[in-house]
Design a protein around this motif. Structure first.
Motif, PDB file in Angstrom:
ATOM      1  N   PRO A  28      66.256 -27.796 -40.342  1.00  0.00           N
ATOM      2  CA  PRO A  28      67.682 -27.413 -40.303  1.00  0.00           C
ATOM      3  C   PRO A  28      68.302 -27.782 -38.951  1.00  0.00           C
ATOM      4  N   THR A  29      68.734 -29.018 -38.832  1.00  0.00           N
ATOM      5  CA  THR A  29      69.201 -29.526 -37.539  1.00  0.00           C
ATOM      6  C   THR A  29      70.431 -28.796 -37.026  1.00  0.00           C
ATOM      7  N   GLY A  30      71.332 -28.426 -37.917  1.00  0.00           N
ATOM      8  CA  GLY A  30      72.520 -27.686 -37.483  1.00  0.00           C
ATOM      9  C   GLY A  30      72.140 -26.358 -36.852  1.00  0.00           C
ATOM     10  N   ALA A  31      71.155 -25.682 -37.437  1.00  0.00           N
ATOM     11  CA  ALA A  31      70.694 -24.405 -36.890  1.00  0.00           C
ATOM     12  C   ALA A  31      70.045 -24.610 -35.527  1.00  0.00           C
ATOM     13  N   LEU A  32      69.324 -25.714 -35.350  1.00  0.00           N
ATOM     14  CA  LEU A  32      68.723 -26.024 -34.048  1.00  0.00           C
ATOM     15  C   LEU A  32      69.794 -26.192 -32.978  1.00  0.00           C
ATOM     16  N   VAL A  33      70.829 -26.957 -33.308  1.00  0.00           N
ATOM     17  CA  VAL A  33      71.912 -27.203 -32.344  1.00  0.00           C
ATOM     18  C   VAL A  33      72.650 -25.908 -32.040  1.00  0.00           C
ATOM     19  N   GLY A  34      72.953 -25.138 -33.081  1.00  0.00           N
ATOM     20  CA  GLY A  34      73.643 -23.867 -32.879  1.00  0.00           C
ATOM     21  C   GLY A  34      72.833 -22.918 -32.027  1.00  0.00           C
ATOM     22  N   ALA A  35      71.521 -22.837 -32.276  1.00  0.00           N
ATOM     23  CA  ALA A  35      70.656 -21.951 -31.500  1.00  0.00           C
ATOM     24  C   ALA A  35      70.585 -22.401 -30.042  1.00  0.00           C
ATOM     25  N   ALA A  36      70.445 -23.708 -29.821  1.00  0.00           N
ATOM     26  CA  ALA A  36      70.393 -24.221 -28.442  1.00  0.00           C
ATOM     27  C   ALA A  36      71.703 -23.951 -27.703  1.00  0.00           C
ATOM     28  N   ALA A  37      72.821 -24.110 -28.396  1.00  0.00           N
ATOM     29  CA  ALA A  37      74.116 -23.833 -27.767  1.00  0.00           C
ATOM     30  C   ALA A  37      74.270 -22.346 -27.467  1.00  0.00           C
ATOM     31  N   TRP A 143      79.646 -33.860 -35.411  1.00  0.00           N
ATOM     32  CA  TRP A 143      78.631 -32.972 -35.968  1.00  0.00           C
ATOM     33  C   TRP A 143      78.038 -32.074 -34.878  1.00  0.00           C
ATOM     34  N   ALA A 144      77.653 -32.659 -33.744  1.00  0.00           N
ATOM     35  CA  ALA A 144      77.053 -31.875 -32.654  1.00  0.00           C
ATOM     36  C   ALA A 144      78.044 -30.853 -32.114  1.00  0.00           C
ATOM     37  N   VAL A 145      79.296 -31.253 -31.928  1.00  0.00           N
ATOM     38  CA  VAL A 145      80.314 -30.334 -31.409  1.00  0.00           C
ATOM     39  C   VAL A 145      80.561 -29.193 -32.394  1.00  0.00           C
ATOM     40  N   ALA A 146      80.631 -29.504 -33.680  1.00  0.00           N
ATOM     41  CA  ALA A 146      80.901 -28.473 -34.686  1.00  0.00           C
ATOM     42  C   ALA A 146      79.799 -27.418 -34.703  1.00  0.00           C
ATOM     43  N   TYR A 147      78.537 -27.849 -34.732  1.00  0.00           N
ATOM     44  CA  TYR A 147      77.454 -26.873 -34.797  1.00  0.00           C
ATOM     45  C   TYR A 147      77.223 -26.184 -33.458  1.00  0.00           C
ATOM     46  N   ALA A 148      77.465 -26.883 -32.363  1.00  0.00           N
ATOM     47  CA  ALA A 148      77.361 -26.239 -31.050  1.00  0.00           C
ATOM     48  C   ALA A 148      78.447 -25.175 -30.902  1.00  0.00           C
ATOM     49  N   ALA A 149      79.623 -25.427 -31.469  1.00  0.00           N
ATOM     50  CA  ALA A 149      80.716 -24.449 -31.387  1.00  0.00           C
ATOM     51  C   ALA A 149      80.319 -23.135 -32.046  1.00  0.00           C
ATOM     52  N   LEU A 150      79.585 -23.202 -33.153  1.00  0.00           N
ATOM     53  CA  LEU A 150      79.100 -21.979 -33.794  1.00  0.00           C
ATOM     54  C   LEU A 150      78.129 -21.248 -32.871  1.00  0.00           C
ATOM     55  N   GLY A 151      77.290 -22.005 -32.181  1.00  0.00           N
ATOM     56  CA  GLY A 151      76.361 -21.395 -31.229  1.00  0.00           C
ATOM     57  C   GLY A 151      77.076 -20.799 -30.035  1.00  0.00           C
ATOM     58  N   VAL A 152      78.094 -21.499 -29.544  1.00  0.00           N
ATOM     59  CA  VAL A 152      78.880 -20.993 -28.406  1.00  0.00           C
ATOM     60  C   VAL A 152      79.581 -19.698 -28.806  1.00  0.00           C
ATOM     61  N   LEU A 153      80.108 -19.673 -30.018  1.00  0.00           N
ATOM     62  CA  LEU A 153      80.783 -18.465 -30.510  1.00  0.00           C
ATOM     63  C   LEU A 153      79.830 -17.281 -30.499  1.00  0.00           C
ATOM     64  N   SER A 154      78.638 -17.472 -31.066  1.00  0.00           N
ATOM     65  CA  SER A 154      77.686 -16.360 -31.105  1.00  0.00           C
ATOM     66  C   SER A 154      77.157 -16.028 -29.712  1.00  0.00           C
ATOM     67  N   GLY A 155      76.949 -17.039 -28.876  1.00  0.00           N
ATOM     68  CA  GLY A 155      76.479 -16.793 -27.510  1.00  0.00           C
ATOM     69  C   GLY A 155      77.517 -16.074 -26.668  1.00  0.00           C
ATOM     70  N   GLY A 156      78.788 -16.347 -26.944  1.00  0.00           N
ATOM     71  CA  GLY A 156      79.859 -15.667 -26.211  1.00  0.00           C
ATOM     72  C   GLY A 156      80.052 -14.233 -26.662  1.00  0.00           C
TER      73      GLY A 156
END
Length: 198
Positions: A28-37, A143-156
């Motif tokens: 699940p690459t999107g989940a990986l990017v979101g988690a890293a972000a 794609w990277a920005v979209a999934y990272a944005a979800l991670g940034v949202l949760s990290g914030g």
């Protein structure tokens, strides 16, 4: 390499996971990017810019390899893409790639389960590299920005990196599931419309 340093583990796992998931759609690459972000936002273990860069490059290398497989293995892939297709449908597909190939590549990257069929078809139908490359770069960045944005949202929202990572992964999976349902609904609507035209 210092394996006690989270960066020494995080960056290679992120890049390798995204690359592997771009080649074999089991990770699940999107989940990986979101988690890293999320980790980058809630701790100082990862850098968000590097997360975006490595995610984009990993996705791009995987997408280019998939396209090359369609192009280089044109015989096998072409038979797979063209089996049970009329010459008219194949010509229509070639025409779609000629007119809107960049859009197909971008939408394929952002649509769950859309990327590999689009890239293999593009390769098998001899879509030119010079057109694919800028479209693939744009698609991977979006794609990277979209999934990272979800991670940034949760990290914030959550200071705890574990909670932020779990929330990012859940958000990504929910968004992916919703997009897949929307895609299936649209396909059914198109099939119904095509059946009514007959």
């Amino acid at each position: 390499m210092d394996w006690t340093n989270p960066q020494a583990i995080g960056y290679p796992v992120l890049f390798g996971g995204v690359l592997l998931g771009s080649l074999v759609p089991l990770v699940p690459t999107g989940a990986l990017v979101g988690a890293a972000a999320a980790i980058a936002t809630s701790t100082d273990h990862l850098n968000l810019v590097l997360v975006l860069l490595l995610s984009t490059v990993g996705a791009l290398v995987g997408d280019l390899a998939t396209f090359a497989a369609g192009r280089g293995g044109a015989g096998l892939v072409s038979r797979w893409v063209t089996r049970r297709q009329t010459e008219r449908r194949l010509n229509t597909a070639r025409d779609q790639f000629t007119r809107r190939g960049w859009l197909l590549v971008v939408v394929g990257r952002l649509t769950p389960a859309g990327r590999i069929p689009v890239l293999l078809a593009a390769g098998a139908l001899s879509y030119p590299w010079r057109r694919l490359l800028p479209a693939a770069v744009a698609a991977c960045v979006l794609w990277a920005v979209a999934y990272a944005a979800l991670g940034v949202l949760s990290g914030g929202l959550f200071d705890n990196p574990l909670v932020a990572t779990l929330i990012a992964a859940v958000l990504v999976l929910v968004v992916t599931a919703v997009l897949a349902l929307i895609g299936r609904h649209r396909e059914r609507g198109q099939e119904v419309a095509a059946g009514e035209r007959r």
